[in-house]
Design a protein around this motif. Structure first.
Motif, PDB file in Angstrom:
ATOM      1  N   ALA A 155       0.861  -1.118   0.070  1.00 13.16           N
ATOM      2  CA  ALA A 155       0.068   0.044   0.032  1.00 13.16           C
ATOM      3  C   ALA A 155       0.863   1.306   0.137  1.00 13.16           C
ATOM      4  O   ALA A 155       0.550   2.419  -0.555  1.00 13.16           O
ATOM      5  N   VAL A 206       1.655   1.812  -3.600  1.00  8.82           N
ATOM      6  CA  VAL A 206       0.606   2.575  -4.282  1.00  8.82           C
ATOM      7  C   VAL A 206       0.481   4.005  -3.885  1.00  8.82           C
ATOM      8  O   VAL A 206       0.437   4.647  -4.897  1.00  8.82           O
ATOM      9  N   GLY A 255      -4.753  -0.102  -0.575  1.00  8.42           N
ATOM     10  CA  GLY A 255      -3.585  -0.750  -1.224  1.00  8.42           C
ATOM     11  C   GLY A 255      -3.442  -2.128  -0.712  1.00  8.42           C
ATOM     12  O   GLY A 255      -3.194  -2.868  -1.410  1.00  8.42           O
TER      13      GLY A 255
END
Length: 164
Positions: A99, A102, A144
């Protein structure tokens, strides 16, 4: 001597997401109120761009060093976790680390487009990242992390088996 349990306290990434949410909403508000810079230097020196640069660096730290080594994670473990009861469950560090990647991608692209002269790119990217960070901080819903699980299920990426 007891062995340290595998995984991370899931409250740590939520703590980091709360800080990130505050920083990102500041970027959005600054970006909406600042005049658009006439050239690369002017755009790079805008407070919104400078703050987003710091956020990009923090996302990079979390994505490449791992969520356990992220400054917010260290802050959480040293100052906050000691005051809380131990977590009832732990989570694998791979999804929140993914995440962070991302978040890095979204904010870095927005910053790069802003520096290249695309109006609104910084605000849109910061707003998108804010939504994701806020969902994690307020509702423990990590977009994410959900992307990570989906990509593992589709066989696009392999599940990490290491604790780091």
């Amino acid at each position: 001597m007891s062995e340290k349990p595998f995984g991370i306290d899931p409250r740590g990434p939520r703590f980091g997401a709360a800080i990130t949410s505050v920083l990102l909403i500041i970027v959005v508000l600054l970006g909406l109120t600042e005049p658009f810079g006439a050239d690369l230097v002017a755009r790079a020196l805008q407070p919104s761009a400078l703050l987003l640069t710091v956020i990009v660096a923090l996302f990079a730290w979390g994505a490449f060093a791992g969520i356990q080594r992220h400054p917010y994670g260290v802050l959480y473990r040293r100052l906050v976790a000691k005051r809380l009861t131990p977590p009832t469950e732990r989570e694998h560090p791979a999804p929140p680390t993914f995440a962070q990647g991302v978040g890095l991608l979204v904010t870095a692209v927005g910053l790069a487009l802003h520096l290249a002269g695309v109006p609104g790119a910084l605000v849109v990217a910061a707003a998108a990242a804010f939504v994701a960070a806020f969902l994690n901080a307020a509702f423990a819903y990590c977009l994410g992390c959900q992307m990570y699980v989906l990509l593992v299920r589709l066989g696009i990426i392999r599940r990490s088996s290491s604790p780091a």
